[in-house]
Motif scaffolding. Structure first.
Motif, mmCIF file in Angstrom:
data_model
loop_
_atom_site.group_PDB
_atom_site.id
_atom_site.type_symbol
_atom_site.label_atom_id
_atom_site.label_comp_id
_atom_site.label_asym_id
_atom_site.label_seq_id
_atom_site.Cartn_x
_atom_site.Cartn_y
_atom_site.Cartn_z
ATOM 1 N N UNK A 142 10.356 -21.600 -22.607
ATOM 2 C CA UNK A 142 9.402 -22.638 -22.323
ATOM 3 C C UNK A 142 9.748 -24.014 -22.066
ATOM 4 N N UNK A 143 10.504 -24.645 -22.941
ATOM 5 C CA UNK A 143 11.163 -26.107 -22.589
ATOM 6 C C UNK A 143 12.032 -26.440 -23.393
ATOM 7 N N UNK A 144 12.755 -27.533 -23.377
ATOM 8 C CA UNK A 144 13.919 -27.973 -24.233
ATOM 9 C C UNK A 144 13.709 -29.606 -24.261
ATOM 10 N N UNK A 145 14.114 -30.192 -25.291
ATOM 11 C CA UNK A 145 14.507 -31.766 -25.340
ATOM 12 C C UNK A 145 15.731 -31.868 -26.256
ATOM 13 N N UNK A 146 16.165 -33.252 -25.966
ATOM 14 C CA UNK A 146 17.342 -33.551 -26.689
ATOM 15 C C UNK A 146 17.162 -34.787 -27.394
#
Length: 409
Positions: free
Chosen positions: A141-145
């Motif tokens: 679906x998504x990623x974040x850092x």
């Protein structure tokens, strides 16, 4: 209760050899000692149930692991997710089969996993310094850092996401889409500070957040509100109750009990919601119920506890044992051998462990004696007959002293 100085009439329907055994039991009963069955503590450790993986094979096939770490249970489906760190993937267990949920060999290893109320799965992809989100089928679906080795991930009752940012010594909070909300913690020994926070869990009944602080000279658990306000902490370095040696994974069950993977002590510790010690289990080793650096723990809605036995490359499960009435030898069945075990115990020729004694106490009167042996013998030769029926009645609903006499059959 009548004296044992007459022949047991119910023995007439038994085979001759069994009748002799049962009648001999009755003749010597008055001369045999009576042993009280044990009273178990309210918080006995759970019983080993099952295991997956192998201590001899760091496998790539589903159901085999290389350094499994964080774990989570989807409370809706009951599926278990495991961060199979050394294999750079997440595995999913549906109660019967293991499948590869996400990831592949060659990428960086995940360290933890969490599941929200919709079944979406969040993975702490620590080697890549990011959180990845998947739906329940494994579709990305998504990623974040914005992390420096995110070690743990957890979700609250409204699907906010909490990340233990290991090298940054803080906790970061996001919405379910990865939108930043707040953070707390700095490097240090004071309340609300961390030195390498590892595991993180949320009690969805209160949304309080529990964090294992595993850095040098910390070895503790801290509790916060969902806004990051400090509530309490407990633990110090050591091997005693409520002490830790590099605590890692942490989980909360449906009753707000806290489970900590005490990795350096090769055990699991259980606490109530305010940090009061309840029980512990595990020692160093590779036998069933032993651990080698357990790094992850999770609990399903039925109370089954899953442990990532990291250096043994396996997952173990623990829970309440199913005791079989009359099963004195612990083989899961009730037969004439169990009657002999009980008889031998009453004269001091055999020892029985706590579980065996509880099963042997067929009358549920707190004693294990020759009457219990006679009940089991009668049940084993004719489960549907008078002896078997009384045996079942006595186990399920203990009666008065007159009914406890097998000679009344």
């Amino acid at each position: 209760m009548r004296p044992f100085n007459r022949t047991c009439t119910s023995c007439r329907a038994f085979p001759r050899s069994i009748a002799v055994i049962v009648c001999l039991f009755g003749l010597v009963a008055s001369a045999l000692p009576v042993h009280p069955s044990p009273v178990l503590a309210a918080e006995d450790p759970p019983t080993f149930l099952d295991k997956w993986g192998s201590t001899d094979y760091e496998g790539y096939d589903p159901g085999y692991f290389r350094n499994p770490q964080g774990m989570a249970v989807d409370t809706s489906s009951g599926c278990l997710y495991v961060a199979d760190s050394g294999n750079c993937r997440v595995q999913k267990f549906d109660g019967s089969d293991w499948t590869v949920f996400a990831g592949s060999t060659g990428s960086m290893g995940p360290s933890d996993v969490a599941v929200d109320s919709y079944g979406n799965v969040y993975v702490a992809d620590s080697g890549n310094n990011r959180i990845q989100k998947f739906d329940s089928s494994g579709t990305f679906i998504r990623e974040w850092g914005g992390f420096n080795l995110p070690q743990g991930v957890a979700v609250d009752s409204v699907d906010n996401v909490y990340v233990s940012d290991y090298n940054n010594c803080c906790i970061k909070k996001f919405d379910s889409d990865g939108g930043y909300l707040t953070q707390w913690g700095t490097d240090g020994p004071a309340e609300g500070q961390f030195h390498y926070p590892w595991g993180i869990a949320v009690d969805v009944a209160t949304d309080n957040v529990y964090v294992t602080d595993c850095g040098e000279n910390h070895h503790r658990v801290q509790e916060f509100t969902s806004a990051g306000e400090f509530i309490r902490m407990w633990g110090s370095q050591g091997a005693g109750d409520s002490q830790f040696s590099f605590p890692q994974g942490i989980a909360v069950d449906a009753s707000s009990h806290i489970y900590v993977a005490d990795a350096g002590n090769n055990r699991i510790q259980k606490f109530d919601s305010d940090g009061t010690f309840l029980t512990t289990w595990g020692t160093a080793g590779s036998l069933d119920g032993q651990f080698s650096t357990p790094a992850g723990v999770a609990v399903d809605p039925e109370g089954t506890v899953y442990v990532a036995d990291t250096a043994n490359w396996r997952v173990q499960s623990f829970g309440e044992a199913v005791n079989v009435e009359g099963d004195a030898n612990g083989d899961g069945a009730t037969n004439i051998i169990d009657a002999m075990f009980i008889a031998q115990y009453t004269v001091g020729l055999r020892t029985l462990d706590a579980t065996q004694l509880l099963c042997a106490d067929t009358t549920d009167d707190g004693m294990v004696n020759i009457i219990d042996a006679m009940h089991v013998a009668q049940f084993s030769v004719d489960p549907t007959g008078a002896g078997g029926v009384l045996f079942k009645q006595l186990w399920e609903t203990p009666a008065d002293d007159d009914l406890l006499d097998p000679l009344d059959l």
